[in-house]
Design a protein around this motif. Structure first.
Motif, mmCIF file in Angstrom:
data_model
loop_
_atom_site.group_PDB
_atom_site.id
_atom_site.type_symbol
_atom_site.label_atom_id
_atom_site.label_comp_id
_atom_site.label_asym_id
_atom_site.label_seq_id
_atom_site.Cartn_x
_atom_site.Cartn_y
_atom_site.Cartn_z
ATOM 1 N N GLU A 59 -72.570 -2.653 54.841
ATOM 2 C CA GLU A 59 -73.266 -2.490 53.797
ATOM 3 C C GLU A 59 -73.059 -1.081 53.241
ATOM 4 O O GLU A 59 -73.146 -0.947 52.078
ATOM 5 N N GLU A 60 -72.804 -0.218 54.108
ATOM 6 C CA GLU A 60 -72.083 1.179 53.626
ATOM 7 C C GLU A 60 -70.863 1.092 52.977
ATOM 8 O O GLU A 60 -70.777 1.873 51.719
ATOM 9 N N ALA A 61 -70.128 0.374 53.397
ATOM 10 C CA ALA A 61 -68.696 0.309 52.814
ATOM 11 C C ALA A 61 -68.970 -0.291 51.323
ATOM 12 O O ALA A 61 -68.230 0.157 50.254
ATOM 13 N N ILE A 62 -69.658 -1.452 51.092
ATOM 14 C CA ILE A 62 -70.099 -1.968 50.132
ATOM 15 C C ILE A 62 -70.598 -1.237 48.885
ATOM 16 O O ILE A 62 -70.156 -0.922 47.522
ATOM 17 N N LEU A 63 -71.481 -0.294 49.342
ATOM 18 C CA LEU A 63 -72.068 0.779 48.235
ATOM 19 C C LEU A 63 -71.447 2.135 48.261
ATOM 20 O O LEU A 63 -71.983 2.760 47.451
ATOM 21 N N ASP A 64 -70.491 2.347 49.198
ATOM 22 C CA ASP A 64 -69.845 3.516 49.006
ATOM 23 C C ASP A 64 -69.400 3.966 47.853
ATOM 24 O O ASP A 64 -69.306 5.332 47.214
ATOM 25 N N GLY A 65 -68.668 3.081 47.037
ATOM 26 C CA GLY A 65 -68.289 3.232 45.618
ATOM 27 C C GLY A 65 -69.346 3.781 44.678
ATOM 28 O O GLY A 65 -69.243 4.547 43.952
ATOM 29 N N LEU A 66 -70.425 3.274 44.688
ATOM 30 C CA LEU A 66 -71.553 3.418 43.766
ATOM 31 C C LEU A 66 -72.070 4.837 44.077
ATOM 32 O O LEU A 66 -72.463 5.301 43.233
ATOM 33 N N VAL A 67 -72.044 5.058 45.500
ATOM 34 C CA VAL A 67 -72.627 6.741 45.913
ATOM 35 C C VAL A 67 -71.469 7.560 45.176
ATOM 36 O O VAL A 67 -72.138 8.749 44.682
ATOM 37 N N ARG A 68 -70.218 7.023 45.120
ATOM 38 C CA ARG A 68 -69.064 8.264 44.814
ATOM 39 C C ARG A 68 -69.335 8.346 43.249
ATOM 40 O O ARG A 68 -69.195 9.487 42.807
ATOM 41 N N ARG A 69 -69.431 7.095 42.513
ATOM 42 C CA ARG A 69 -69.676 7.207 41.100
ATOM 43 C C ARG A 69 -71.072 7.923 40.525
ATOM 44 O O ARG A 69 -71.006 8.532 39.743
ATOM 45 N N ALA A 70 -72.074 7.889 41.437
ATOM 46 C CA ALA A 70 -73.278 8.400 40.934
ATOM 47 C C ALA A 70 -73.063 10.077 40.966
ATOM 48 O O ALA A 70 -73.811 10.630 40.149
ATOM 49 N N ALA A 71 -72.295 10.459 41.796
ATOM 50 C CA ALA A 71 -71.955 11.953 41.658
ATOM 51 C C ALA A 71 -71.389 12.327 40.296
ATOM 52 O O ALA A 71 -71.738 13.386 40.040
ATOM 53 N N SER A 72 -70.751 11.442 39.607
ATOM 54 C CA SER A 72 -70.397 11.769 38.285
ATOM 55 C C SER A 72 -71.581 12.096 37.146
ATOM 56 O O SER A 72 -71.661 13.029 36.507
ATOM 57 N N LEU A 73 -72.929 11.556 37.764
ATOM 58 C CA LEU A 73 -74.199 11.845 37.013
ATOM 59 C C LEU A 73 -74.446 13.334 37.132
ATOM 60 O O LEU A 73 -74.722 13.991 36.211
ATOM 61 N N VAL A 74 -74.322 13.728 38.589
ATOM 62 C CA VAL A 74 -74.749 15.064 38.581
ATOM 63 C C VAL A 74 -73.752 16.113 38.126
ATOM 64 O O VAL A 74 -74.134 17.137 37.503
ATOM 65 N N ASP A 75 -72.519 15.926 37.982
ATOM 66 C CA ASP A 75 -71.493 16.650 37.610
ATOM 67 C C ASP A 75 -71.552 16.859 36.018
ATOM 68 O O ASP A 75 -71.304 17.797 35.475
ATOM 69 N N ALA A 76 -71.897 15.721 35.384
ATOM 70 C CA ALA A 76 -72.292 15.610 33.946
ATOM 71 C C ALA A 76 -73.400 16.553 33.520
ATOM 72 O O ALA A 76 -73.328 17.321 32.480
ATOM 73 N N ILE A 77 -74.381 16.314 34.341
ATOM 74 C CA ILE A 77 -75.451 17.065 33.849
ATOM 75 C C ILE A 77 -75.269 18.709 34.328
ATOM 76 O O ILE A 77 -75.569 19.584 33.385
ATOM 77 N N ARG A 78 -74.584 19.160 35.233
ATOM 78 C CA ARG A 78 -74.160 20.210 35.581
ATOM 79 C C ARG A 78 -73.458 20.903 34.529
ATOM 80 O O ARG A 78 -73.332 22.187 34.305
ATOM 81 N N ALA A 79 -72.571 20.107 33.875
ATOM 82 C CA ALA A 79 -71.812 20.716 32.862
ATOM 83 C C ALA A 79 -72.436 20.951 31.471
ATOM 84 O O ALA A 79 -71.834 21.380 30.461
ATOM 85 N N ARG A 80 -73.503 20.471 31.384
ATOM 86 C CA ARG A 80 -74.297 20.919 30.068
ATOM 87 C C ARG A 80 -74.705 22.206 29.938
ATOM 88 O O ARG A 80 -74.600 22.928 30.848
ATOM 89 N N PRO A 81 -74.812 22.850 28.790
ATOM 90 C CA PRO A 81 -75.079 24.352 28.329
ATOM 91 C C PRO A 81 -76.190 24.737 29.396
ATOM 92 O O PRO A 81 -77.104 23.988 29.465
ATOM 93 N N ALA A 82 -76.048 25.803 29.714
ATOM 94 C CA ALA A 82 -77.143 26.276 30.488
ATOM 95 C C ALA A 82 -78.457 26.551 30.005
ATOM 96 O O ALA A 82 -79.519 26.569 30.911
ATOM 97 N N ASP A 83 -78.577 27.000 28.876
ATOM 98 C CA ASP A 83 -79.740 27.019 28.141
ATOM 99 C C ASP A 83 -80.565 25.749 27.554
ATOM 100 O O ASP A 83 -81.499 25.722 27.163
ATOM 101 N N GLU A 84 -79.789 24.726 27.979
ATOM 102 C CA GLU A 84 -80.553 23.470 27.544
ATOM 103 C C GLU A 84 -81.732 22.815 28.540
ATOM 104 O O GLU A 84 -81.299 23.032 29.464
ATOM 105 N N PRO A 85 -82.758 22.727 27.738
ATOM 106 C CA PRO A 85 -83.808 21.991 28.759
ATOM 107 C C PRO A 85 -83.394 20.975 29.513
ATOM 108 O O PRO A 85 -82.414 20.061 28.955
ATOM 109 N N VAL A 86 -83.753 20.826 30.780
ATOM 110 C CA VAL A 86 -83.345 19.696 31.700
ATOM 111 C C VAL A 86 -83.615 18.557 31.395
ATOM 112 O O VAL A 86 -82.801 17.540 31.606
#
Length: 204
Positions: A59-86
């Motif tokens: 089960e962990e192996a099956i969902l591991d790819g989903l976990v790793r891809r989900a990190a791209s959500l956070v990276d994309a949010i972190r890359a937004r302009p610092a003064d942009e409302p969350v």
């Protein structure tokens, strides 16, 4: 020595990714029962022991790819302009990036059935959402100058956003609304941002 370690880490990362991809593919193509540690390892031409060095369960192996891809959500949010409302950052990033994370609707439907029918998959799926929520809380805390360990706000907003994503995916997989996944996410976030308006009570 540094270069050797770097090469070793790259090989470990590639093996983990290959095992996760094989586990996902076996579930999608042949069903959850076909995705055993032994068949996953065989698909990558490694031993079952090697599989268990990387994952505690199929089960962990099956969902591991989903976990790793989900990190791209956070990276994309972190890359937004610092003064942009969350809230603006979440609304701009989550709808379209989530669609890339989830992928094909038919594959997502297979996953949802496996989660519904198998307690171990259900538990691991919950862990996946919790991990995504934790990552969101951390980046929200960064952008708002709050402390994810002590402050309520980043955790609440991350939990609400995670629930919006999960609910949107479930509705999209069921197909009852006919709406695209990004549109469902945008609507979910808009309703949360507005305080979840439910309308006025009908007249007596």
């Amino acid at each position: 020595m540094t270069s050797e370690m770097s090469l070793r880490e790259r090989k470990k990362h590639a093996t983990r990714a290959a095992l996760s991809h094989a586990a996902w593919s076996l579930m999608i193509e042949k069903g959850l029962d076909a995705a055993t540690p032994e068949t996953i390892a065989e698909a990558v031409d490694v031993s079952s022991r090697t599989f268990r060095n990387y994952f505690s369960s199929r089960e962990e192996a099956i969902l591991d790819g989903l976990v790793r891809r989900a990190a791209s959500l956070v990276d994309a949010i972190r890359a937004r302009p610092a003064d942009e409302p969350v809230w603006d950052s979440l609304t701009r990033i989550l709808p379209d990036v989530l669609a890339g994370v989830i992928g094909d609707r038919d594959d997502a439907a297979v996953l949802m059935r496996a989660v519904r029918d198998n307690p171990a998959m259900q538990a691991q799926h919950l862990v996946t959402y919790q991990r995504t929520g934790q990552l969101l809380a951390e980046v929200i805390a960064e952008r708002t100058g709050t402390d994810v360990e002590r402050d309520l706000a980043p955790r609440l907003l991350a939990a609400a956003a995670s629930l919006a994503l999960r609910t949107s995916v479930e509705l999209w997989v069921e197909g009852a609304t006919g709406a695209a996944l990004p549109d469902l996410v945008r609507e979910s976030l808009a309703q949360l941002r507005a305080g979840l308006p439910l309308g006025t009570a009908p007249a007596a």
